[in-house]
Write a protein that holds these residues in place. Structure first.
Motif, mmCIF file in Angstrom:
data_model
loop_
_atom_site.group_PDB
_atom_site.id
_atom_site.type_symbol
_atom_site.label_atom_id
_atom_site.label_comp_id
_atom_site.label_asym_id
_atom_site.label_seq_id
_atom_site.Cartn_x
_atom_site.Cartn_y
_atom_site.Cartn_z
ATOM 1 N N SER A 277 -17.191 38.256 -55.884
ATOM 2 C CA SER A 277 -18.001 37.929 -57.056
ATOM 3 C C SER A 277 -17.361 38.399 -58.358
ATOM 4 C CB SER A 277 -19.397 38.534 -56.922
ATOM 5 O OG SER A 277 -19.311 39.947 -56.901
ATOM 6 N N VAL B 92 -18.242 41.194 -50.719
ATOM 7 C CA VAL B 92 -19.014 40.399 -51.671
ATOM 8 C C VAL B 92 -18.700 40.836 -53.099
ATOM 9 C CG1 VAL B 92 -21.353 39.935 -52.494
ATOM 10 C CG2 VAL B 92 -20.853 39.847 -50.056
ATOM 11 N N ARG B 93 -18.593 42.118 -53.332
ATOM 12 C CA ARG B 93 -18.286 42.623 -54.662
ATOM 13 C C ARG B 93 -16.911 42.130 -55.106
ATOM 14 N NH1 ARG B 93 -18.672 48.493 -54.498
ATOM 15 N NH2 ARG B 93 -20.899 48.096 -54.424
ATOM 16 N N MET C 248 -26.410 53.807 -43.940
ATOM 17 C CA MET C 248 -25.836 52.473 -43.861
ATOM 18 C C MET C 248 -24.703 52.475 -42.853
ATOM 19 S SD MET C 248 -25.522 51.126 -47.706
ATOM 20 C CE MET C 248 -26.437 49.641 -47.787
ATOM 21 N N ALA D 12 -19.107 44.571 -45.669
ATOM 22 C CA ALA D 12 -19.645 43.315 -46.178
ATOM 23 C C ALA D 12 -19.954 43.422 -47.667
ATOM 24 C CB ALA D 12 -20.895 42.931 -45.402
ATOM 25 N N ARG D 13 -20.554 44.526 -48.088
ATOM 26 C CA ARG D 13 -20.896 44.722 -49.494
ATOM 27 C C ARG D 13 -19.625 44.786 -50.342
ATOM 28 N NH1 ARG D 13 -25.078 49.118 -50.128
ATOM 29 N NH2 ARG D 13 -26.358 47.417 -49.358
ATOM 30 N N LEU D 14 -18.600 45.439 -49.848
ATOM 31 C CA LEU D 14 -17.336 45.532 -50.564
ATOM 32 C C LEU D 14 -16.695 44.145 -50.693
ATOM 33 C CD1 LEU D 14 -15.188 47.377 -51.837
ATOM 34 C CD2 LEU D 14 -14.147 47.539 -49.575
ATOM 35 N N GLN E 65 -22.004 47.093 -42.840
ATOM 36 C CA GLN E 65 -22.707 46.744 -44.069
ATOM 37 C C GLN E 65 -21.893 47.142 -45.294
ATOM 38 O OE1 GLN E 65 -26.434 48.759 -43.546
ATOM 39 N NE2 GLN E 65 -27.454 46.931 -42.701
ATOM 40 N N ASN E 66 -21.230 48.276 -45.221
ATOM 41 C CA ASN E 66 -20.391 48.709 -46.333
ATOM 42 C C ASN E 66 -19.219 47.762 -46.548
ATOM 43 O OD1 ASN E 66 -21.941 50.911 -47.031
ATOM 44 N ND2 ASN E 66 -20.793 52.328 -45.717
#
Length: 89
Positions: A16, A12-13, A1, A8-10, A5-6
């Motif tokens: 949320s 979003v987490r 990855m 972005a994922r962090l 991307q990491n």
């Protein structure tokens, strides 16, 4: 990855899960007072919303309507005066 991307994922987490953390927090007293004011305006008593504030709202409404009628009368007088100019003597 990839790194983007990491990140972005962090992000979003974090977004949320912040609502869950906020709902467990202490609710300030001001929100309950605001709810009481909102309930006062939600009562179905046949009054329009701009008169539900009490006596001051009624006075302000009547004052505004009076000024509106005075302004309308002034406009009608102006139209009449401009339609029939005064005769020179």
């Amino acid at each position: 990855m990839s790194i983007s991307q990491n990140i972005a994922r962090l992000g979003v987490r974090h977004i949320s899960s912040s609502a869950v953390r906020a709902s467990k927090a202490e609710i300030p007293q001001g929100y309950f007072e605001l709810k009481k004011v909102q309930d006062k305006f939600q009562v179905k008593d046949g009054k329009p919303i701009f008169l539900k504030g009490g006596a001051f709202d009624s006075v302000m409404y009547r004052f505004t309507m009076g000024l509106s009628l005075v302004g309308l009368g002034g406009i009608l007088k102006l139209i009449y005066d401009l339609s029939y100019p005064a005769k020179p003597e």
